[in-house]
Structures are given as structure tokens and as C-alpha cells.
Scaffold this motif. Sequence first.
Motif, PDB file in Angstrom:
ATOM      1  N   ASN A   1       2.614   1.671   7.764  1.00  0.00           N
ATOM      2  CA  ASN A   1       1.546   1.078   6.937  1.00  0.00           C
ATOM      3  C   ASN A   1       0.660   0.118   7.727  1.00  0.00           C
ATOM      4  OD1 ASN A   1       2.422   2.364   4.574  1.00  0.00           O
ATOM      5  ND2 ASN A   1       3.839   0.719   4.084  1.00  0.00           N
TER       6      ASN A   1
ATOM      7  N   SER B 252      -3.142   0.972   8.181  1.00  0.00           N
ATOM      8  CA  SER B 252      -3.941   0.765   6.967  1.00  0.00           C
ATOM      9  C   SER B 252      -4.195  -0.722   6.746  1.00  0.00           C
ATOM     10  CB  SER B 252      -3.245   1.373   5.742  1.00  0.00           C
ATOM     11  OG  SER B 252      -2.037   0.703   5.438  1.00  0.00           O
TER      12      SER B 252
ATOM     13  N   GLN C  90       1.402  -6.707   4.510  1.00  0.00           N
ATOM     14  CA  GLN C  90       0.736  -5.478   4.117  1.00  0.00           C
ATOM     15  C   GLN C  90      -0.509  -5.775   3.293  1.00  0.00           C
ATOM     16  OE1 GLN C  90       1.037  -2.428   5.019  1.00  0.00           O
ATOM     17  NE2 GLN C  90      -0.543  -1.686   3.629  1.00  0.00           N
TER      18      GLN C  90
ATOM     19  N   GLU D 187      -3.429  -3.836   1.142  1.00  0.00           N
ATOM     20  CA  GLU D 187      -3.719  -2.538   0.545  1.00  0.00           C
ATOM     21  C   GLU D 187      -5.193  -2.434   0.161  1.00  0.00           C
ATOM     22  OE1 GLU D 187      -1.092  -2.719  -2.733  1.00  0.00           O
ATOM     23  OE2 GLU D 187       0.727  -2.456  -1.540  1.00  0.00           O
TER      24      GLU D 187
ATOM     25  N   ASP E 157      -3.953   3.020  -3.687  1.00  0.00           N
ATOM     26  CA  ASP E 157      -2.858   3.762  -3.052  1.00  0.00           C
ATOM     27  C   ASP E 157      -3.330   5.125  -2.571  1.00  0.00           C
ATOM     28  OD1 ASP E 157      -1.178   1.658  -3.539  1.00  0.00           O
ATOM     29  OD2 ASP E 157      -0.182   2.562  -5.277  1.00  0.00           O
TER      30      ASP E 157
ATOM     31  N   ASP F 108      -5.278   4.575   0.632  1.00  0.00           N
ATOM     32  CA  ASP F 108      -4.383   4.188   1.724  1.00  0.00           C
ATOM     33  C   ASP F 108      -3.697   5.403   2.344  1.00  0.00           C
ATOM     34  OD1 ASP F 108      -4.880   1.460   1.674  1.00  0.00           O
ATOM     35  OD2 ASP F 108      -3.313   1.049   0.199  1.00  0.00           O
TER      36      ASP F 108
END
Length: 254
Positions: free
Chosen positions: A86, A89, A134, A136, A168, A171
Motif C-alpha cells: 500500500n 498508493s 496509510q 487513502e 478504495d 487505490d
Amino acid sequence: MKIPSEKSILIVFIVGLLAISGCSSTPSNNAYADPKDPLESINRPFWTFTWDYADKYVARPASSAYAEYVPTDLRTGVYNMALNLNEPSAIINNLLQAKFSDAAVSTGRFLLNSTIGLFGFFDPASDFGWARKQEEFGEVLGSYGVGDGPYLVVPGLGPSSVREEVGDYVDKYYWPLAAIDFWPNIVRMAVVGLEQRASLSQQEKLIDESIDSYEFVKNAYFQNLKFKVYDGNPPIEVNAADEAELEAYLDEID
């Protein structure tokens, strides 16, 4: 028979929910209806199925067995590998918000953990103080003023919203997630899901003992969304009734 990709399934799911939302957008006679939850009549049965059945008989025992029988070091390493995918992203999403220092940290984490850390199994970047954060695409949308959209309960998965589902979906187009085949990606999501469910064990009692578990989880969900969009410093909101009461009090003491 060709197995449909998760992207195709998600597109159909979101379009269907938006269509339902449009059909149920007629004004409600309930003065206390939550404007963020126009699909409550659908969401509540979905929540009952998710918490009382899917979680109780599948997710909870599976995560408990995973946490009990898989060695901690192996669990940590595999989870680190899943989350390491992740980081790219997070780099792009930080750049889209002009968070250049956070983008640099995510870049350093990905390069260091993917090489010295053996594809992310180990997390040497944390030794340099580069903590994982993270970011998003849903948070990117929120930072530009895009609203949460209607609250959704995804059967078997739990609380969500239109903005988060769209985020989502975007991503998943970032490299390397877009290059991962269907089944390896299912394994990655299973690992993340098992770990996240295991971490929820401390909150189970709060949910079970709440007067209305549906409302409790929904409110916690939106608070968490706001917390993430504002990087842990959400603005303090005062509703109209409290503001009027405060003004009346100030008038009295003047």
C-alpha cells in the motif's frame, strides 16, 4: 466459467447502491432520521447479518484461530508484506494533498522495506523513525471537501460509505496492487482482514453492550473517517442548539 474481477464486482455493487439511494431519497416523515444514513432500512438488516452471523460464525473464530495458531513473528511479517504493497498508493495520495514530507517517508519506507526488509516481511524503516501512515484516496477526496456520502453496510464486511468505496476502488489502480492477480490479492486481503478483525477483539464488548450496536458502530465509523481526513486533529463542531444556548448564556453574564 470466467471469474469476474473484484473491480467489476465493486463497480456493480456501487452503482446498485447509488441506484437504491436515489430511489430512497424521498423525504422521511421521521424528524430524527440521520441524513448520512438514507439507506438505514437496508443497512440495519445487513448489519444484523454481518455482526450476528457472518462475524460470529466466520470472521471471529477464523481470526481467533489465526492469532492463536500462527506464530507471532510469521503473522507480523506476512502482515507487513501485505501493508507494504500500500505504500506506493500512500506516496501518490500524500502528493495529491501536498504532504511532501509524508510522501518522502512513504517512499523511503517502500524502498527500504522492499529491499533490506525482504519485500516488506521486516520493517527496518521503523528503526529510522519512519512510521507507517496509510493515506487513502478517500482521504484525498475528503481533504478537498467531498462529503462522506451515504452510509453503507457491506454484507459480511461491515461499515463503509460511498466516498470510501470510491476511494478504495481508485487505490486498487495504483501499482503494484493493479499488477497483482486475483487470487494472490484475495490472500493479501484475507491476511489484512484477519489481522484487523483480531485487533477488534478489545472493542467487541463495547459493541455488544451498546444500546444500539448499529448506531454505535455508525457513529464510531464517521468519527474515524473525520479523524483520518484531518490527520488526528478534527475541528470541534458545535451544533445550532448548543451554539444558541452558549449565546444565551453569554448574554446573561454580560
